[in-house]
Design a protein around this motif. Sequence first.
Motif, PDB file in Angstrom:
ATOM      1  N   GLN A  21     -24.483  -6.521 -20.058  1.00 52.57           N
ATOM      2  CA  GLN A  21     -25.647  -5.799 -19.797  1.00 52.57           C
ATOM      3  C   GLN A  21     -25.471  -4.479 -19.760  1.00 52.57           C
ATOM      4  OE1 GLN A  21     -26.255  -6.128 -15.480  1.00 52.57           O
ATOM      5  NE2 GLN A  21     -27.871  -5.639 -15.921  1.00 52.57           N
ATOM      6  N   GLY A  22     -26.078  -4.695 -20.764  1.00 52.09           N
ATOM      7  CA  GLY A  22     -25.588  -2.736 -21.522  1.00 52.09           C
ATOM      8  C   GLY A  22     -24.902  -2.078 -21.636  1.00 52.09           C
ATOM      9  N   VAL A  23     -23.999  -2.888 -22.938  1.00 55.13           N
ATOM     10  CA  VAL A  23     -22.911  -2.738 -23.522  1.00 55.13           C
ATOM     11  C   VAL A  23     -23.658  -2.220 -24.686  1.00 55.13           C
ATOM     12  CG1 VAL A  23     -21.182  -3.731 -25.096  1.00 55.13           C
ATOM     13  CG2 VAL A  23     -21.398  -4.378 -23.019  1.00 55.13           C
ATOM     14  N   MET A 225     -14.259  -3.332 -19.634  1.00 57.82           N
ATOM     15  CA  MET A 225     -15.514  -4.418 -19.078  1.00 57.82           C
ATOM     16  C   MET A 225     -15.128  -4.378 -18.287  1.00 57.82           C
ATOM     17  SD  MET A 225     -17.074  -6.112 -22.194  1.00 57.82           S
ATOM     18  CE  MET A 225     -18.217  -6.646 -21.660  1.00 57.82           C
ATOM     19  N   ASP A 226     -15.659  -4.862 -17.258  1.00 54.02           N
ATOM     20  CA  ASP A 226     -15.465  -5.617 -15.522  1.00 54.02           C
ATOM     21  C   ASP A 226     -16.744  -6.755 -15.036  1.00 54.02           C
ATOM     22  OD1 ASP A 226     -14.663  -6.928 -13.324  1.00 54.02           O
ATOM     23  OD2 ASP A 226     -14.895  -4.550 -12.478  1.00 54.02           O
ATOM     24  N   ARG A 227     -17.280  -7.674 -15.114  1.00 53.39           N
ATOM     25  CA  ARG A 227     -18.258  -8.203 -14.426  1.00 53.39           C
ATOM     26  C   ARG A 227     -19.378  -7.725 -15.611  1.00 53.39           C
ATOM     27  NH1 ARG A 227     -17.431  -6.987  -8.329  1.00 53.39           N
ATOM     28  NH2 ARG A 227     -15.254  -6.435  -9.148  1.00 53.39           N
ATOM     29  N   GLY A 228     -19.655  -7.858 -16.221  1.00 52.67           N
ATOM     30  CA  GLY A 228     -20.351  -7.786 -17.363  1.00 52.67           C
ATOM     31  C   GLY A 228     -20.389  -6.271 -18.036  1.00 52.67           C
ATOM     32  N   VAL A 229     -20.160  -5.313 -17.446  1.00 52.03           N
ATOM     33  CA  VAL A 229     -21.070  -3.983 -16.994  1.00 52.03           C
ATOM     34  C   VAL A 229     -19.876  -3.175 -17.874  1.00 52.03           C
ATOM     35  CG1 VAL A 229     -21.842  -2.322 -15.967  1.00 52.03           C
ATOM     36  CG2 VAL A 229     -22.111  -4.745 -15.455  1.00 52.03           C
ATOM     37  N   PRO A 230     -19.580  -2.419 -18.675  1.00 52.98           N
ATOM     38  CA  PRO A 230     -19.078  -1.405 -19.331  1.00 52.98           C
ATOM     39  C   PRO A 230     -18.425  -0.340 -18.391  1.00 52.98           C
ATOM     40  CG  PRO A 230     -20.775  -0.769 -20.644  1.00 52.98           C
ATOM     41  CD  PRO A 230     -21.508  -1.547 -19.527  1.00 52.98           C
ATOM     42  N   LEU A 231     -17.148  -0.975 -17.446  1.00 52.74           N
ATOM     43  CA  LEU A 231     -16.864   0.473 -17.239  1.00 52.74           C
ATOM     44  C   LEU A 231     -16.507   2.359 -17.800  1.00 52.74           C
ATOM     45  CD1 LEU A 231     -16.094  -0.585 -14.007  1.00 52.74           C
ATOM     46  CD2 LEU A 231     -13.762  -0.532 -14.446  1.00 52.74           C
TER      47      LEU A 231
END
Length: 261
Positions: A21-23, A225-231
């Motif tokens: 998501q949102g990468v 990334m963590d759980r689909g999201v850029p961290l």
Amino acid sequence: MAILLKTVDLRKRFGGVQAVQGVSLSVEERSILAVIGPNGAGKSTLMNLLSGVYQPDAGSLELAGHRMAGLPAHRRARLGLARTFQKIRLFRQLSLLDNVLAGAHLHHQIPLWQYALPAGRFWSDWARSRDEAMALLEFVGLAGRAGERAGALSYGEQRLLEIARALATRPRLFMLDEPAAGLNASEVGFLLERLREIRARGITLVVVEHNMDLVMNLADRVFVMDRGVPLFEGTPAAVQRESRVIEAYLGVDVNRPEVAL
Ligand SMILES: Nc1ncnc2c1ncn2[C@@H]1O[C@H](COP(=O)(O)OP(=O)(O)O)[C@@H](O)[C@H]1O
Ligand SMILES: [Mg+2]
């Protein structure tokens, strides 16, 4: 520096799981991007979206200005994209040389009918492919075993053979999904040195990896990334200072260590 790979707001859902998501990524030509994150973070899904194994639900992706969304994997390969898989994929019954030739085939675009009706060009292409394949086996230290079956190689050697095969497609962008998994320390050292050499030859690298020694010694930029999201995204040094990354990996709140673990 030119941007070779660019993605904007990539998304992919599997049933109830938002895997990516949102990468949004911009990878400079001739640079090395490492992608890290806990298991299930969406790293392999991101590789699969980039290489065309999956199509994104939303978002755009470009390689050297070519729009890739909607293109199948083989078309992306022709644009200069090569990859290895987290789970090794080789033709185990074929020789090392034939495994690499299977990659070179893509580049030379030999039409199938030429196999049935060999013309002069076919044989010169074939000889060139064979020389290139041998040079690539040399590059990964396996030239002396070119005639052996791929299935006879150790795990680490199979990983190197996969790299040689991917390079035979002459990629501009080479993506590797956990290349150091299952390798011993000296094999990781050799891998690190080979990946640096691949970049020195002008190829851009995206490397999904858990081995932090390899990541920190290899990458120009690290994407977390963590759980689909850029961290987080930054240099290896910046990532190591970033408390959110440490939390994602260790489940530790570095600001409140007393309640953790
Ligand atoms: N083909 C698929 N079908 C259903 N769920 C999937 C599929 N591929 C990945 N997932 C799910 O997406 C999430 C991210 O997985 P993955 O991209 O493999 O993570 P990573 O490589 O970072 O460990 C996980 O929850 C995983 O179970
Ligand atoms: Mg994975």
